[in-house]
Structure formats: structure tokens, C-alpha cells
Design a protein around this motif. Structure first.
Motif, PDB file in Angstrom:
ATOM      1  N   ALA A  49       0.894  -1.072  -0.119  1.00 29.29           N
ATOM      2  CA  ALA A  49       0.034   0.141   0.132  1.00 29.29           C
ATOM      3  C   ALA A  49       0.917   1.202  -0.207  1.00 29.29           C
ATOM      4  O   ALA A  49       0.569   2.280  -0.593  1.00 29.29           O
ATOM      5  N   LEU A  50       1.968   1.131   0.765  1.00 30.89           N
ATOM      6  CA  LEU A  50       3.021   2.442   0.701  1.00 30.89           C
ATOM      7  C   LEU A  50       3.552   2.571  -0.531  1.00 30.89           C
ATOM      8  O   LEU A  50       3.548   3.688  -1.047  1.00 30.89           O
ATOM      9  N   VAL A  51       3.985   1.702  -1.138  1.00 29.07           N
ATOM     10  CA  VAL A  51       4.624   1.824  -2.673  1.00 29.07           C
ATOM     11  C   VAL A  51       3.240   2.136  -3.568  1.00 29.07           C
ATOM     12  O   VAL A  51       3.874   3.009  -4.506  1.00 29.07           O
ATOM     13  N   GLY A  52       2.422   1.504  -3.381  1.00 34.89           N
ATOM     14  CA  GLY A  52       1.168   1.990  -4.124  1.00 34.89           C
ATOM     15  C   GLY A  52       0.791   3.523  -4.261  1.00 34.89           C
ATOM     16  O   GLY A  52       0.579   4.072  -5.104  1.00 34.89           O
ATOM     17  N   SER A  53       0.814   3.844  -3.056  1.00 39.34           N
ATOM     18  CA  SER A  53       0.270   5.186  -2.773  1.00 39.34           C
ATOM     19  C   SER A  53       1.472   6.106  -3.271  1.00 39.34           C
ATOM     20  O   SER A  53       1.241   7.236  -3.811  1.00 39.34           O
ATOM     21  N   ALA A  54       2.592   5.715  -3.197  1.00 43.35           N
ATOM     22  CA  ALA A  54       3.559   6.522  -3.733  1.00 43.35           C
ATOM     23  C   ALA A  54       3.676   6.734  -5.174  1.00 43.35           C
ATOM     24  O   ALA A  54       4.004   7.787  -5.747  1.00 43.35           O
ATOM     25  N   TYR A  55       3.382   5.449  -5.621  1.00 46.02           N
ATOM     26  CA  TYR A  55       3.350   5.627  -7.276  1.00 46.02           C
ATOM     27  C   TYR A  55       2.084   6.614  -7.695  1.00 46.02           C
ATOM     28  O   TYR A  55       2.188   7.277  -8.627  1.00 46.02           O
ATOM     29  N   VAL A  56       0.851   6.320  -6.875  1.00 47.59           N
ATOM     30  CA  VAL A  56      -0.461   7.273  -7.253  1.00 47.59           C
ATOM     31  C   VAL A  56       0.206   8.661  -7.112  1.00 47.59           C
ATOM     32  O   VAL A  56      -0.495   9.747  -7.887  1.00 47.59           O
ATOM     33  N   MET A  57       0.707   8.949  -5.761  1.00 50.35           N
ATOM     34  CA  MET A  57       1.042  10.616  -5.663  1.00 50.35           C
ATOM     35  C   MET A  57       2.044  10.843  -6.615  1.00 50.35           C
ATOM     36  O   MET A  57       1.858  12.077  -7.153  1.00 50.35           O
TER      37      MET A  57
ATOM     38  N   MET B 103       2.302   9.857  -9.932  1.00 47.15           N
ATOM     39  CA  MET B 103       1.722  10.080 -11.179  1.00 47.15           C
ATOM     40  C   MET B 103       0.623  11.206 -10.870  1.00 47.15           C
ATOM     41  O   MET B 103       0.389  11.794 -11.962  1.00 47.15           O
ATOM     42  N   ASP B 104       0.277  11.417  -9.900  1.00 49.35           N
ATOM     43  CA  ASP B 104      -0.695  12.772  -9.772  1.00 49.35           C
ATOM     44  C   ASP B 104       0.121  13.987 -10.076  1.00 49.35           C
ATOM     45  O   ASP B 104      -0.501  14.989 -10.367  1.00 49.35           O
ATOM     46  N   TYR B 105       1.291  14.114  -9.332  1.00 49.32           N
ATOM     47  CA  TYR B 105       2.066  14.977  -9.393  1.00 49.32           C
ATOM     48  C   TYR B 105       2.519  15.458 -10.872  1.00 49.32           C
ATOM     49  O   TYR B 105       2.507  16.571 -11.454  1.00 49.32           O
ATOM     50  N   PHE B 106       2.851  14.244 -11.758  1.00 41.48           N
ATOM     51  CA  PHE B 106       3.025  14.303 -13.174  1.00 41.48           C
ATOM     52  C   PHE B 106       1.705  14.997 -14.068  1.00 41.48           C
ATOM     53  O   PHE B 106       2.054  15.798 -14.836  1.00 41.48           O
ATOM     54  N   ASN B 107       0.778  14.337 -13.681  1.00 35.93           N
ATOM     55  CA  ASN B 107      -0.363  14.574 -14.180  1.00 35.93           C
ATOM     56  C   ASN B 107      -0.863  16.233 -13.797  1.00 35.93           C
ATOM     57  O   ASN B 107      -1.509  16.680 -14.842  1.00 35.93           O
ATOM     58  N   TYR B 108      -0.358  16.626 -12.875  1.00 40.53           N
ATOM     59  CA  TYR B 108      -0.782  17.742 -12.359  1.00 40.53           C
ATOM     60  C   TYR B 108       0.250  18.942 -13.229  1.00 40.53           C
ATOM     61  O   TYR B 108      -0.506  20.004 -13.522  1.00 40.53           O
TER      62      TYR B 108
END
Length: 184
Positions: free
Chosen positions: A34-42, A44-49
């Protein structure tokens, strides 16, 4: 060699809790996943932002460009409309204009040799371009007969005198009239 024996003298305890079930061993694995997944999502969100911000600035630039083009097109349209309006006014002016040379020739031919024409002015009005303002200055002895001859000559060209006025100073006569063209 000395054999030293260490004995553990522990007594079994009954007041302690039981061991956790072995299925609970998956909890730390799930936590790290979950920690690795949330880091990945964050990430990707930063890059998408950042990508969305660049797209937004590009869209604003395109909007400004299109608005400036729209404003230039509106200005060009307004210029063209004003030019078209002016052209229509000129066309109306030209349409209302008649050839003035025949009028001047008829006036000159209607006057006898004893009478001199000192000034002839034919002016068009902006409001009614089809009408002409006629001003004639005549010098001579038979001026009254000459004015009626001029009016008859203009009548042959389909012009009527409207509100003729004459001012006499000795042998000089100043004649003002508005020439209105009759329909044929």
C-alpha cells in the motif's frame, strides 16, 4: 575445559495471550504494498498535475491568440462595413448626380448677347443630391426676360425651379433657385 551450564529456569506462564494467527503475517506485506502503491499514485498525480498546468497555460495562450484574432477580424469587419457604408453614400451621390454640363450650356445659350453672366454656381446638397442649388449673377438691360428664358431652357432638361429668388441692384441681378428634376 570448564563445562559451564546455564539453565533457564523459566516457568511456563499462563497469563499471556495466545500467539497471533499466521494469516496476520500478511499485514506488513500489505502495508508495504500500500505504501509503494500510494507513492506511485502520488507521483503520477504530481506528473499529471504538471501536465495539466502546461496544458492550461497552452490553452490560455491559444485563447488569447484566438481573442486577438477575433478582435482584429472585428476591427477589419468594422472597417469594411464603414467602407461599404461610405461606398453606398458615394453611389447614392453619384446616382443622384446628373451631368451638369448640359445645364451650363442651356443657361449660356438662353442668355442674349447684350446680357453678361458674371457668375454661375451649381451646388449639390448632401441631404438631397438630386437637387441643385443654382446661383446666377447677370448684368444687362433685359435681365427679367433672360431669367424666364433660363427657366424655360432648364425646363427642357426636366428641371423645375423651386422657390426662385432674385435680387436687383441697378442693372445687376442675383438669382437663386433650387433645381428639382422631374421624373420622366
Amino acid at each position: 575445559m570448564i563445562d559451564y551450564l546455564c539453565h533457564d529456569f523459566k516457568t511456563p506462564r499462563t497469563d499471556t495471550s495466545r500467539r497471533l494467527p499466521s494469516s496476520f503475517r500478511a499485514i506488513p506485506v500489505i502495508f508495504y504494498v500500500a505504501l509503494v502503491g500510494s507513492a506511485y499514485v502520488m507521483t503520477m498525480d504530481y506528473f499529471n498535475y504538471k501536465k495539466a498546468l502546461t496544458q492550461k497555460t497552452e490553452a490560455e495562450e491559444r485563447k488569447k491568440l484566438s481573442e486577438s484574432q477575433r478582435d482584429t477580424f472585428k476591427a477589419e469587419k468594422a472597417d469594411l462595413e464603414s467602407e461599404a457604408f461610405k461606398a453606398e453614400k458615394v453611389a447614392e451621390w453619384m446616382e443622384g448626380a446628373r451631368n451638369i454640363q448640359p445645364i451650363a450650356v442651356k443657361i449660356a445659350r438662353a442668355v442674349q448677347a447684350e446680357t453678361r453672366i458674371t457668375q454661375v454656381a451649381l451646388e449639390r446638397s448632401e441631404q438631397v443630391p438630386a437637387n441643385l442649388a443654382l446661383t446666377i449673377h447677370l448684368n444687362g438691360s433685359k435681365v427679367a426676360g433672360e431669367l424666364s428664358a433660363i427657366e424655360n431652357a432648364l425646363g427642357q432638361l426636366l428641371y423645375n425651379s423651386y422657390s426662385p429668388q432674385q435680387t436687383k441692384n441697378g442693372e445687376a441681378v442675383e438669382y437663386h433657385s433650387t433645381l428639382v428634376r422631374r421624373s420622366e
